[in-house]
Design an enzyme around this catalytic site. Structure first.
Site, PDB file in Angstrom:
ATOM      1  CE  LYS A   1      -3.652   0.211   2.182  1.00 30.23           C
ATOM      2  NZ  LYS A   1      -4.365   0.849   1.101  1.00 30.23           N
TER       3      LYS A   1
ATOM      4  CD  GLU B   1      -0.903   7.538   2.793  1.00 24.39           C
ATOM      5  OE1 GLU B   1      -0.696   8.067   1.676  1.00 24.39           O
ATOM      6  OE2 GLU B   1      -2.046   7.321   3.225  1.00 24.39           O
TER       7      GLU B   1
ATOM      8  CD1 TRP C   1       0.474   4.288   0.641  1.00 23.88           C
ATOM      9  CD2 TRP C   1      -0.465   4.285  -1.400  1.00 23.88           C
ATOM     10  NE1 TRP C   1      -0.145   3.077   0.451  1.00 23.88           N
ATOM     11  CE2 TRP C   1      -0.729   3.040  -0.784  1.00 23.88           C
ATOM     12  CE3 TRP C   1      -0.954   4.516  -2.683  1.00 23.88           C
ATOM     13  CZ2 TRP C   1      -1.454   2.042  -1.427  1.00 23.88           C
ATOM     14  CZ3 TRP C   1      -1.673   3.520  -3.322  1.00 23.88           C
ATOM     15  CH2 TRP C   1      -1.927   2.295  -2.690  1.00 23.88           C
TER      16      TRP C   1
ATOM     17  CG  ASP D   1      -4.874   6.955   5.402  1.00 21.28           C
ATOM     18  OD1 ASP D   1      -5.796   6.459   6.078  1.00 21.28           O
ATOM     19  OD2 ASP D   1      -4.985   7.216   4.189  1.00 21.28           O
TER      20      ASP D   1
ATOM     21  CG  HIS E   1      -3.106   3.621   5.607  1.00 22.41           C
ATOM     22  ND1 HIS E   1      -2.208   4.154   4.724  1.00 22.41           N
ATOM     23  CD2 HIS E   1      -4.267   3.500   4.927  1.00 22.41           C
ATOM     24  CE1 HIS E   1      -2.802   4.376   3.560  1.00 22.41           C
ATOM     25  NE2 HIS E   1      -4.051   3.987   3.662  1.00 22.41           N
TER      26      HIS E   1
ATOM     27  CG  ASP F   1      -9.791   5.451   1.683  1.00 19.23           C
ATOM     28  OD1 ASP F   1      -9.251   6.306   2.393  1.00 19.23           O
ATOM     29  OD2 ASP F   1      -9.176   4.473   1.210  1.00 19.23           O
TER      30      ASP F   1
ATOM     31  CG  ASP G   1      -6.673   9.189   1.234  1.00 17.90           C
ATOM     32  OD1 ASP G   1      -7.300   9.201   0.171  1.00 17.90           O
ATOM     33  OD2 ASP G   1      -5.760   8.374   1.478  1.00 17.90           O
TER      34      ASP G   1
ATOM     35  CG  HIS H   1      -3.666  10.903   3.773  1.00 18.98           C
ATOM     36  ND1 HIS H   1      -3.335  10.035   2.766  1.00 18.98           N
ATOM     37  CD2 HIS H   1      -3.264  12.139   3.366  1.00 18.98           C
ATOM     38  CE1 HIS H   1      -2.738  10.703   1.784  1.00 18.98           C
ATOM     39  NE2 HIS H   1      -2.680  11.980   2.128  1.00 18.98           N
TER      40      HIS H   1
ATOM     41  CG  ASP I   1      -7.290   2.096   3.863  1.00 17.76           C
ATOM     42  OD1 ASP I   1      -7.750   3.150   4.332  1.00 17.76           O
ATOM     43  OD2 ASP I   1      -6.411   2.062   2.979  1.00 17.76           O
TER      44      ASP I   1
HETATM   45  C1  RNT Z   1      -3.862   4.446  -0.120  1.00 17.57           C
HETATM   46  C2  RNT Z   1      -3.398   5.699   0.496  1.00 17.57           C
HETATM   47  C3  RNT Z   1      -3.222   6.866  -0.439  1.00 17.57           C
HETATM   48  C4  RNT Z   1      -4.331   6.997  -1.441  1.00 17.57           C
HETATM   49  C5  RNT Z   1      -4.325   8.298  -2.215  1.00 17.57           C
HETATM   50  C6  RNT Z   1      -5.175   8.230  -3.440  1.00 17.57           C
HETATM   51  O1  RNT Z   1      -4.155   3.462   0.778  1.00 17.57           O
HETATM   52  O2  RNT Z   1      -4.245   6.062   1.538  1.00 17.57           O
HETATM   53  O3  RNT Z   1      -3.054   8.033   0.292  1.00 17.57           O
HETATM   54  O4  RNT Z   1      -5.575   6.856  -0.855  1.00 17.57           O
HETATM   55  O5  RNT Z   1      -3.051   8.706  -2.482  1.00 17.57           O
HETATM   56 ZN    ZN Z   2      -3.885   7.988   2.476  1.00 14.57          ZN
END
Ligand code: RNT
Ligand code: ZN
Length: 424
Positions: free
Chosen positions: A229, A227, A186, A260, A263, A297, A327, A287, A295
């Site tokens: 986004k 990955e 990523w 993810d 994302h 987290d 994640d 993720h 996003d």
């Molecule tokens: C960032 C991505 C990525 C990170 C990690 C730390 O938007 O989701 O995966 O969160 O690699």
């Molecule tokens: Zn991620």
């Protein structure tokens, strides 16, 4: 009298009426392996320098709850504690900034197997697999917003070298541990305001990936994922590695797609993407996260988003093609507790999915009996899956229900708060 067993027996009867064998489901949970993301223990700081912290890259950690892991030893203690409160067999997912650099500064293009041999040994002792990530953020050479897609050739090649080294490390992890290491790429590359050369950066990213993947490793050692986004803080107007970009790249070059669920546009469902993606790539990496408005987290909870992801994996019978990673990074609460809640929530979603009488509901669907399908899906929400979960936990020798709360509190008192006191 074992109340958990009693409740389980009742639940077992209820599910049996629908043709679901709960004992078989519990056995099947052995196939649900969740990869714990080490970065929840220290807010994505890493151990390159004593005071390393997350810097830029469009990802953010907020909060300053005491007890953050300040060293690899502390991180390992937190991981052991967390894993002791989570049923089943997990994996550990590392980032390149978490090597054992022994006090000397090792730049990203110099990370090597020796910095991760300690982690490989650690994993070997615990009989768990490792996954890995290149760290293309929190570095002076990522400050201008572009890494693998940078127009500055020196910067671009620096990151190409970093990712190459990370793949080398990953392949060695997979080789030594006897289970393929998922290496995920990523990058934060993107543009805050309207760019005029999207194409130029995407061509450069493709070029960098081609250079990186020119080095081949056996599939049994490494699985390469990319990955995408939608946007990030500082990359609101364009993300170079968009979903279209990586989907195309992965299909053409036989890579894994990392999905993810923070994302995408909030009305898009990662659950819906799994069956599409798997028509064209061999495997996906998940993720699992919880975005709140963006996003963000947040710690994973058992919500519709995660439940649908699990249902789609189970309904399509593709557990063996889906690598489950977490994640999230929240620094505003006990970080070990966050791990336990988030991982258990993810596992619960898979348990619920496995307990679904899919064949029965499918029959209604194929007969166009949509009221009956809807009713069954609603009824599933109040079936006694909690009793099955508790019994599963008990079988795995970890606390059932919320019994882990006191374990986490005790760990906080004896270990985590001591850390902060030493620090202060
Ligand atoms: C960032 C991505 C990525 C990170 C990690 C730390 O938007 O989701 O995966 O969160 O690699
Ligand atoms: Zn991620």
């Amino acid at each position: 009298m074992n109340v958990i067993k009693q409740a389980y027996d009742l639940a077992k009867t209820e599910y049996a009426k629908l043709g679901v064998d709960t004992d078989a489901v519990i056995k099947k949970m052995a196939d649900v392996n969740v990869s714990l993301h080490c970065w929840q223990t220290d807010d994505v700081g890493g151990f390159e320098t004593p005071d390393a912290e997350l810097g830029g890259g469009g990802i953010q950690v907020t909060g300053n709850y005491p007890g953050k892991a300040n060293s690899i030893e502390e991180m390992r203690a937190d991981l052991d504690k967390s894993m002791s409160l989570i049923p089943g067999k997990q994996r550990l997912n590392l980032h390149a900034i978490y090597g054992e650099f022994q006090g000397s500064f090792v730049d990203r293009d110099e990370v090597d197997v020796e910095h991760f041999q300690g982690w490989i040994d650690w994993a070997k002792e615990r009989e768990i697999g490792l996954d890995f990530n290149a760290s293309c953020f929190s570095h002076p050479k990522s400050n201008d917003g572009f890494t693998l897609s940078s127009k500055n050739e020196e910067i671009r090649l620096f990151w190409v070298e970093h990712v190459k080294q990370c793949r080398k490390i990953s392949a060695e992890m997979g080789k030594q541990l006897g289970t393929a290491c998922v290496h995920n790429i990523w990058i934060p590359d993107g543009s805050k305001d309207t760019p005029v050369d999207r194409s130029g950066h995407r061509k450069l990213l493709k070029k960098s990936l081609d250079e990186i993947f020119a080095v081949e490793y056996p599939k049994e050692h490494i699985k390469d994922a990319v990955e995408s986004k939608l946007f990030g803080i500082g990359s609101e107007s364009m993300v170079v590695g968009s979903h279209d970009f990586y989907m195309g790249y992965a299909v053409k070059n036989e890579k894994l797609i990392c999905l993810d669920n923070g994302h995408f546009h909030p009305t898009e469902q990662v659950g819906d993407k799994i069956s599409s993606t798997l028509e064209f790539v061999d495997e996906v990496l998940l993720h699992v996260t919880r975005g709140v408005r963006w996003d963000s987290d947040h710690v994973v909870t058992l919500n519709d988003d995660v439940t649908m992801i699990a249902q789609e994996v189970v309904r399509a019978n593709v557990l063996d093609r889906v690598n489950i990673g977490l994640d999230f990074f929240d620094a505003s609460l006990n970080r070990v507790g966050a791990y336990v809640v988030g991982t258990r929530a993810t596992q619960k979603a898979f348990l619920i999915a496995l307990l679904e009488p899919t064949k029965l509901i499918l029959k209604f669907e194929e007969d166009a009996k949509y009221f009956e399908r809807l009713a069954m899906l609603e009824e599933m929400k109040t079936m006694p899956f909690g009793a099955v979960w508790n019994y599963y936990c008990e079988q795995e020798g970890v606390p059932a229900n919320g019994a882990y709360i006191t374990d986490v509190q005790q760990y906080e008192k004896e270990v985590l708060l001591e850390r902060s006191m030493v620090e202060a």
